[in-house]
Design an enzyme around this catalytic site. Structure first.
Site, short mmCIF file in Angstrom:
data_model
loop_
_atom_site.label_atom_id
_atom_site.label_comp_id
_atom_site.label_asym_id
_atom_site.label_seq_id
_atom_site.Cartn_x
_atom_site.Cartn_y
_atom_site.Cartn_z
N GLU A 1 0.82 -1.20 0.00
CA GLU A 1 0.00 0.00 0.00
C GLU A 1 0.86 1.26 0.00
O GLU A 1 0.64 2.20 -0.76
CB GLU A 1 -0.92 0.00 1.23
CG GLU A 1 -1.82 1.22 1.34
CD GLU A 1 -2.75 1.11 2.52
OE1 GLU A 1 -3.36 2.12 2.87
OE2 GLU A 1 -2.85 0.02 3.12
N GLY B 1 -6.70 4.93 11.65
CA GLY B 1 -7.25 4.60 12.96
C GLY B 1 -6.62 3.38 13.57
O GLY B 1 -6.45 3.30 14.79
N ALA B 2 -6.23 2.40 12.72
CA ALA B 2 -5.69 1.14 13.23
C ALA B 2 -4.20 0.99 13.01
O ALA B 2 -3.52 0.31 13.78
CB ALA B 2 -6.42 -0.04 12.60
N SER B 3 -3.65 1.57 11.96
CA SER B 3 -2.25 1.33 11.62
C SER B 3 -1.55 2.62 11.23
O SER B 3 -2.17 3.65 10.99
CB SER B 3 -2.15 0.30 10.48
OG SER B 3 -2.78 0.80 9.31
N LEU B 4 -0.25 2.49 11.16
CA LEU B 4 0.63 3.61 10.81
C LEU B 4 1.59 3.13 9.74
O LEU B 4 2.12 2.01 9.83
CB LEU B 4 1.39 4.08 12.05
CG LEU B 4 2.58 5.02 11.85
CD1 LEU B 4 2.11 6.41 11.42
CD2 LEU B 4 3.40 5.11 13.14
N GLN B 5 1.81 3.95 8.71
CA GLN B 5 2.73 3.57 7.63
C GLN B 5 3.74 4.67 7.37
O GLN B 5 3.44 5.86 7.55
CB GLN B 5 1.97 3.29 6.32
CG GLN B 5 1.09 2.06 6.33
CD GLN B 5 -0.30 2.35 6.83
OE1 GLN B 5 -0.77 3.48 6.75
NE2 GLN B 5 -0.98 1.35 7.36
#
Length: 556
Positions: free
Chosen positions: A188, A213-217
């Site tokens: 992604e 809200g759930a993950s960080l990239q």
């Protein structure tokens, strides 16, 4: 009276050639020199004009391209092709529509893919969110994370099988089984990084920070040549580095990118709050058992949460355990309490959760922060855009120190962004502290890093991984146009190059001719000097012998 009547014509006839040719040569030489200087000046001015007009032409072309991207898409144009990308996420699904004209035939260029715009020049995006409340969705996501990977994998395969079966029956799209897949966070962010690629030429890339809200990239391009790493870090680097080619030919490497990509599950804004509440709940209840206290067990004796605005009350429930909390509004203390959730290691090459991070040249890099990075800076604080660490920290600290009643009154008076809601007001203090810790303590960004911009749109268009995905999926489509345009492209290039070369060849020929004329005149001058030196003694002898003989006095 002395008569020279019969000698004067002969004398003048003899002496005139010794003066006139020299004067003519000098005049001719000066004329040729003047013409040469004039032609050279014209050539220099031509070079200067050509070099000066090129950047302005490029800037004008970029301006026109940018303006063109904001115009409504001409759906009546038969030369346009269209592509659809559907993003099915945990909080909803979105469909993006893109279009592109025929490829220009140059194998070094990518397709000029743009997002489709409606009659109002707005991007064509359809968003569908689940009807369930956000808290219910978060609980389901948490339960899904606890399920076994095998069960989740089976569900994914079943959904993808239905899509592959039904889409060709319901729609007349060019669709293959490989175009329906569950992408990883690495994929992604690689696509998000590639969405910054220019359609013509290869521009400098920028890094991406995206907190949902759930993950960080995080994703950014790394140089192909890196310093030697220890074996463990080298293995980690191989897993976290993605290399891909957006070009239509594997032999062309100008569109090859080597990107560091990492996804941190559980480090998004909402999940980080859940992890923080779990930590506070466990620590408070353990402390109550050890010290015989009753902190947080009733509304009258709440736990003072430094990560909530002053006076805000809330309840944390986990199974049968309940913790009553009240906001304290201490932003600095909130940051210290969040530090353990970063799960950092002692090594300098590790970031969040002890995961290896490729070095970032902070003196020569540029980053964009999306989603929560933009919401935290803009929705309430209204300082989105160029990020400055000390300014953000001061604004976040002032917000956290305000009473909840004051904040709600300001919200009713419309002093915050139109995108802000009560949920944003409630957790803005926590999320701003979490974002600050992640950026500076987790990813090691300097506090005065000047090249970070928080944004939702770039050049008035939403930057999504979907654009990078369609660039990658359509990278081989230009091959069908290369053969048809090959001869035309070569002929056009030959014509432009021949015109340029003939243009300067003309000046070169003129200079060669002028140089030949100058050399010829110089040769004539040398020949004339030799003749003059040879004839000088004869003239003196003639004067000495003849003049005395004719010097006769004639009387009246």
């Amino acid at each position: 009276r002395i008569s020279f009547s019969y000698l004067c014509p002969a004398s003048w006839y003899f002496t005139v050639p010794t003066v006139s040719p020299f004067l003519r040569q000098r005049v001719a030489f000066l004329g040729v020199f003047f013409i040469s200087c004039l032609l050279l000046l014209m050539l220099i001015m031509d070079f200067g004009h050509w070099g000066a007009s090129l950047p302005s032409d490029r800037l004008y072309e970029r301006y026109l391209a940018r303006v063109g991207e904001l115009e409504a898409t001409d759906t009546e144009d038969p030369s346009l092709n269209y592509g659809l990308v559907i993003d099915c996420g945990s909080s909803g699904s979105r469909i993006f529509v893109y279009f592109w004209p025929r490829h220009n035939g140059n194998p070094h260029d990518l397709l000029d893919i743009k997002q489709m715009r409606d009659r109002n020049s707005q991007p064509v995006v359809k968003k569908i969110k689940p009807e369930k409340e956000e808290e219910e969705v978060q609980k389901e996501e948490e339960e899904v994370q606890k399920e076994e990977e095998e069960i989740i994998f089976r569900k994914q395969l079943a959904i993808l099988a239905d899509l592959v079966k039904d889409l060709p029956l319901e729609f007349d799209f060019l669709f293959s089984q490989s175009q329906a897949e569950v992408i990883s966070g690495k994929q992604e962010e690689s696509d998000a990084e590639s969405s910054q690629e220019s359609a013509i030429g290869r521009r400098r890339t920028v890094g991406i920070l995206d907190m949902g809200g759930a993950s960080l990239q995080i994703a950014y391009e790394v140089p192909t040549s890196t310093s030697a790493l220890p074996p463990k870090q080298e293995e980690a680097a191989k897993i976290l580095l993605a290399e891909f080619n957006l070009g239509c030919d594997v032999q062309h490497t100008e569109h090859v990118y080597r990107v560091y990509v990492t996804t941190f599950l559980g480090f998004g804004g909402n999940f980080a709050r859940q992890r923080y509440e779990d930590l506070v709940l466990n620590e408070t209840l353990n402390k109550n058992r050890l010290l015989g206290q009753k902190t947080g067990l009733s509304p009258d004796n709440p736990f003072l949460d430094p990560c909530l605005p002053v006076g805000l009350t809330d309840v944390v429930e986990r199974n049968s355990q309940v913790l009553h909390i009240r906001g304290k509004g201490d932003w600095a203390t909130c940051g210290m309490m969040l530090s353990p959730l970063l799960a950092r290691s002692n090594t300098s090459q590790a970031s969040l959760n002890g995961i290896y991070q490729s070095p970032i040249d902070f003196n020569n890099s540029e980053f964009y922060g999306f989603s929560e990075f933009f919401y935290c800076t803009e929705d309430v604080l209204r300082i989105g855009g160029h990020y400055h660490g000390p300014t953000f920290a001061k604004a976040a600290q002032d917000y956290c120190g305000m009473a909840w009643s004051v904040l709600t009154q300001r919200f009713r008076n419309g002093l915050f962004s139109s995108h802000a809601d009560e949920h944003r007001l409630k957790y803005q203090c926590f999320k701003s502290a979490w974002m600050y810790q992640v950026l500076h303590e987790g990813f090691h960004f300097p506090y005065d890093y000047p090249n970070l911009r928080t944004a939702q749109l770039v050049y008035d268009r939403e930057v999504q991984w979907t654009l990078g995905a369609i660039l990658y999926k359509t990278r081989f489509l230009p091959l069908r146009d290369l053969r048809q345009e090959g001869v035309r492209q070569v002929h056009g290039n030959w014509f432009r190059l021949s015109f340029v070369y003939n243009h300067y060849l003309f000046f070169a020929c003129i200079l060669v001719v002028l140089l030949a004329i100058i050399l010829y005149l110089l040769r004539l001058r040398r020949i004339h000097r030799r003749q003059t030196r040879a004839s000088a003694p004869l003239d003196l002898l003639w004067i000495e012998e003849v003049v005395p003989m004719i010097g006769v006095q004639v009387g009246p």
